[in-house]
Write a protein that holds these residues in place. Sequence first.
Motif, PDB file in Angstrom:
ATOM      1  N   ALA A   1       0.804  -1.227   0.000  1.00 40.26           N
ATOM      2  CA  ALA A   1       0.000   0.000   0.000  1.00 40.26           C
ATOM      3  C   ALA A   1       0.838   1.279   0.000  1.00 40.26           C
ATOM      4  O   ALA A   1       0.512   2.231  -0.718  1.00 40.26           O
ATOM      5  CB  ALA A   1      -0.967   0.011   1.178  1.00 40.26           C
ATOM      6  N   VAL A   2       1.892   1.333   0.784  1.00 44.64           N
ATOM      7  CA  VAL A   2       2.698   2.562   0.843  1.00 44.64           C
ATOM      8  C   VAL A   2       3.394   2.801  -0.490  1.00 44.64           C
ATOM      9  O   VAL A   2       3.391   3.920  -1.014  1.00 44.64           O
ATOM     10  CB  VAL A   2       3.715   2.506   2.005  1.00 44.64           C
ATOM     11  N   ALA A   3       3.963   1.755  -1.058  1.00 41.00           N
ATOM     12  CA  ALA A   3       4.621   1.898  -2.360  1.00 41.00           C
ATOM     13  C   ALA A   3       3.621   2.348  -3.421  1.00 41.00           C
ATOM     14  O   ALA A   3       3.911   3.236  -4.227  1.00 41.00           O
ATOM     15  CB  ALA A   3       5.287   0.587  -2.772  1.00 41.00           C
ATOM     16  N   VAL A   4       2.436   1.765  -3.407  1.00 47.66           N
ATOM     17  CA  VAL A   4       1.393   2.137  -4.368  1.00 47.66           C
ATOM     18  C   VAL A   4       0.986   3.599  -4.168  1.00 47.66           C
ATOM     19  O   VAL A   4       0.820   4.345  -5.141  1.00 47.66           O
ATOM     20  CB  VAL A   4       0.157   1.208  -4.236  1.00 47.66           C
TER      21      VAL A   4
ATOM     22  N   ILE B   1      10.090  -2.490  -5.751  1.00 46.85           N
ATOM     23  CA  ILE B   1      10.410  -3.198  -6.997  1.00 46.85           C
ATOM     24  C   ILE B   1       9.366  -4.290  -7.266  1.00 46.85           C
ATOM     25  O   ILE B   1       8.985  -4.509  -8.415  1.00 46.85           O
ATOM     26  CB  ILE B   1      11.853  -3.750  -6.946  1.00 46.85           C
ATOM     27  N   ALA B   2       8.877  -4.935  -6.217  1.00 43.95           N
ATOM     28  CA  ALA B   2       7.820  -5.943  -6.391  1.00 43.95           C
ATOM     29  C   ALA B   2       6.570  -5.310  -6.997  1.00 43.95           C
ATOM     30  O   ALA B   2       5.957  -5.884  -7.902  1.00 43.95           O
ATOM     31  CB  ALA B   2       7.494  -6.606  -5.052  1.00 43.95           C
ATOM     32  N   VAL B   3       6.207  -4.126  -6.521  1.00 48.99           N
ATOM     33  CA  VAL B   3       5.038  -3.433  -7.082  1.00 48.99           C
ATOM     34  C   VAL B   3       5.283  -3.120  -8.560  1.00 48.99           C
ATOM     35  O   VAL B   3       4.395  -3.304  -9.395  1.00 48.99           O
ATOM     36  CB  VAL B   3       4.715  -2.147  -6.288  1.00 48.99           C
ATOM     37  N   GLN B   4       6.492  -2.690  -8.858  1.00 51.65           N
ATOM     38  CA  GLN B   4       6.834  -2.381 -10.262  1.00 51.65           C
ATOM     39  C   GLN B   4       6.732  -3.639 -11.130  1.00 51.65           C
ATOM     40  O   GLN B   4       6.141  -3.608 -12.199  1.00 51.65           O
ATOM     41  CB  GLN B   4       8.255  -1.795 -10.316  1.00 51.65           C
ATOM     42  N   VAL B   5       7.274  -4.741 -10.656  1.00 48.90           N
ATOM     43  CA  VAL B   5       7.251  -5.997 -11.403  1.00 48.90           C
ATOM     44  C   VAL B   5       5.817  -6.508 -11.563  1.00 48.90           C
ATOM     45  O   VAL B   5       5.402  -6.897 -12.653  1.00 48.90           O
ATOM     46  CB  VAL B   5       8.153  -7.063 -10.734  1.00 48.90           C
ATOM     47  N   MET B   6       5.035  -6.477 -10.481  1.00 51.55           N
ATOM     48  CA  MET B   6       3.649  -6.949 -10.567  1.00 51.55           C
ATOM     49  C   MET B   6       2.815  -6.029 -11.466  1.00 51.55           C
ATOM     50  O   MET B   6       1.933  -6.496 -12.168  1.00 51.55           O
ATOM     51  CB  MET B   6       3.027  -7.033  -9.171  1.00 51.55           C
ATOM     52  N   GLY B   7       3.086  -4.734 -11.414  1.00 51.53           N
ATOM     53  CA  GLY B   7       2.365  -3.778 -12.248  1.00 51.53           C
ATOM     54  C   GLY B   7       2.618  -4.010 -13.713  1.00 51.53           C
ATOM     55  O   GLY B   7       1.693  -3.953 -14.535  1.00 51.53           O
ATOM     56  N   LYS B   8       3.859  -4.328 -14.067  1.00 51.86           N
ATOM     57  CA  LYS B   8       4.194  -4.601 -15.470  1.00 51.86           C
ATOM     58  C   LYS B   8       3.575  -5.917 -15.925  1.00 51.86           C
ATOM     59  O   LYS B   8       3.164  -6.053 -17.063  1.00 51.86           O
ATOM     60  CB  LYS B   8       5.705  -4.647 -15.666  1.00 51.86           C
ATOM     61  N   LYS B   9       3.525  -6.882 -15.005  1.00 50.41           N
ATOM     62  CA  LYS B   9       2.952  -8.184 -15.329  1.00 50.41           C
ATOM     63  C   LYS B   9       1.468  -8.045 -15.678  1.00 50.41           C
ATOM     64  O   LYS B   9       0.960  -8.708 -16.556  1.00 50.41           O
ATOM     65  CB  LYS B   9       3.129  -9.140 -14.148  1.00 50.41           C
ATOM     66  N   GLY B  10       0.800  -7.128 -14.964  1.00 49.27           N
ATOM     67  CA  GLY B  10      -0.626  -6.959 -15.148  1.00 49.27           C
ATOM     68  C   GLY B  10      -0.989  -6.178 -16.405  1.00 49.27           C
ATOM     69  O   GLY B  10      -2.138  -6.112 -16.802  1.00 49.27           O
ATOM     70  N   LYS B  11      -0.021  -5.550 -17.042  1.00 51.33           N
ATOM     71  CA  LYS B  11      -0.307  -4.716 -18.221  1.00 51.33           C
ATOM     72  C   LYS B  11      -0.235  -5.496 -19.500  1.00 51.33           C
ATOM     73  O   LYS B  11       0.381  -6.472 -19.646  1.00 51.33           O
ATOM     74  CB  LYS B  11       0.655  -3.532 -18.278  1.00 51.33           C
TER      75      LYS B  11
ATOM     76  N   ARG C   1      -5.709  -1.024  -4.263  1.00 46.27           N
ATOM     77  CA  ARG C   1      -4.783  -1.439  -5.318  1.00 46.27           C
ATOM     78  C   ARG C   1      -3.808  -2.488  -4.782  1.00 46.27           C
ATOM     79  O   ARG C   1      -3.498  -3.470  -5.456  1.00 46.27           O
ATOM     80  CB  ARG C   1      -4.033  -0.225  -5.862  1.00 46.27           C
ATOM     81  N   SER C   2      -3.303  -2.280  -3.560  1.00 43.23           N
ATOM     82  CA  SER C   2      -2.403  -3.252  -2.942  1.00 43.23           C
ATOM     83  C   SER C   2      -3.123  -4.586  -2.773  1.00 43.23           C
ATOM     84  O   SER C   2      -2.556  -5.648  -3.061  1.00 43.23           O
ATOM     85  CB  SER C   2      -1.926  -2.736  -1.581  1.00 43.23           C
ATOM     86  N   PHE C   3      -4.372  -4.536  -2.324  1.00 42.56           N
ATOM     87  CA  PHE C   3      -5.180  -5.746  -2.155  1.00 42.56           C
ATOM     88  C   PHE C   3      -5.308  -6.476  -3.491  1.00 42.56           C
ATOM     89  O   PHE C   3      -5.122  -7.697  -3.559  1.00 42.56           O
ATOM     90  CB  PHE C   3      -6.569  -5.358  -1.614  1.00 42.56           C
ATOM     91  N   ASP C   4      -5.604  -5.719  -4.562  1.00 41.53           N
ATOM     92  CA  ASP C   4      -5.753  -6.330  -5.894  1.00 41.53           C
ATOM     93  C   ASP C   4      -4.444  -6.944  -6.383  1.00 41.53           C
ATOM     94  O   ASP C   4      -4.434  -8.058  -6.915  1.00 41.53           O
ATOM     95  CB  ASP C   4      -6.249  -5.299  -6.909  1.00 41.53           C
ATOM     96  N   LEU C   5      -3.332  -6.205  -6.220  1.00 39.87           N
ATOM     97  CA  LEU C   5      -2.019  -6.748  -6.619  1.00 39.87           C
ATOM     98  C   LEU C   5      -1.719  -8.029  -5.856  1.00 39.87           C
ATOM     99  O   LEU C   5      -1.257  -9.018  -6.433  1.00 39.87           O
ATOM    100  CB  LEU C   5      -0.910  -5.724  -6.372  1.00 39.87           C
ATOM    101  N   GLY C   6      -1.951  -7.983  -4.545  1.00 47.42           N
ATOM    102  CA  GLY C   6      -1.685  -9.157  -3.719  1.00 47.42           C
ATOM    103  C   GLY C   6      -2.561 -10.337  -4.078  1.00 47.42           C
ATOM    104  O   GLY C   6      -2.103 -11.484  -4.098  1.00 47.42           O
ATOM    105  N   LYS C   7      -3.820 -10.061  -4.372  1.00 43.45           N
ATOM    106  CA  LYS C   7      -4.764 -11.136  -4.726  1.00 43.45           C
ATOM    107  C   LYS C   7      -4.408 -11.759  -6.071  1.00 43.45           C
ATOM    108  O   LYS C   7      -4.422 -12.978  -6.221  1.00 43.45           O
ATOM    109  CB  LYS C   7      -6.185 -10.574  -4.745  1.00 43.45           C
ATOM    110  N   LYS C   8      -4.069 -10.919  -7.053  1.00 42.61           N
ATOM    111  CA  LYS C   8      -3.721 -11.425  -8.386  1.00 42.61           C
ATOM    112  C   LYS C   8      -2.393 -12.173  -8.376  1.00 42.61           C
ATOM    113  O   LYS C   8      -2.124 -12.993  -9.248  1.00 42.61           O
ATOM    114  CB  LYS C   8      -3.650 -10.279  -9.392  1.00 42.61           C
TER     115      LYS C   8
END
Length: 182
Positions: free
Chosen positions: A109-112, A172-182, A126-133
């Motif tokens: 959440a803080v990174a997001v 970096i995890a948020v960045q990696v997960m964000g790119k994966k989702g795009k 958004r953190s919840f969604d990233l974590g769930k996916k």
Amino acid sequence: MKVEDQIKKVFEKTWKVFMNDFVVIILGTLLALVLMIFIITIPPMIFGIYYMCIQLMNGKKVKVSDVFHGFDYFFRSWGIFIVGFLGIILGLILLIIPGLLLMVLWQFAVAVAIMENKGVFDSLGRSFDLGKKNFAFSIIFFILIMVIDSIGGWTQVGTLVTIPFGILATCIAVQVMGKKGK
């Protein structure tokens, strides 16, 4: 991408970025920890460490004083900490498992909040969604960060290394997960 590959990618990039500017990020963390003696500064100082890590992750130069950018997110930082704390405590009271799940799902959440310029509830959502996916990744990542931080805690001074390392890895995890989702 397999979970193992995601974890490897996150920690390899974290190590590379951390080693390039470890002195500045450790000194920034030290300054933040000293200033956390005043309770009102705790969330903004944590946001400041995240801010520094995000800048480093994006290839920008940082200064120790950049930790004070956490105050740019003063109300947002307190909002995330209060809402997150209350949600996790309530979840822990309700048979422990819901609280542990929220810890895993809200760890980003803080990174997001900083990376995507989102408010309190949007960041938590958004953190919840990233974590769930990325649930398997999120659980393994959470455990690894807890182990790393525990090792730092055992040595006391080690927290000056493990806190910023874990925060950088989270960004970096948020960045990696964000790119994966795009």
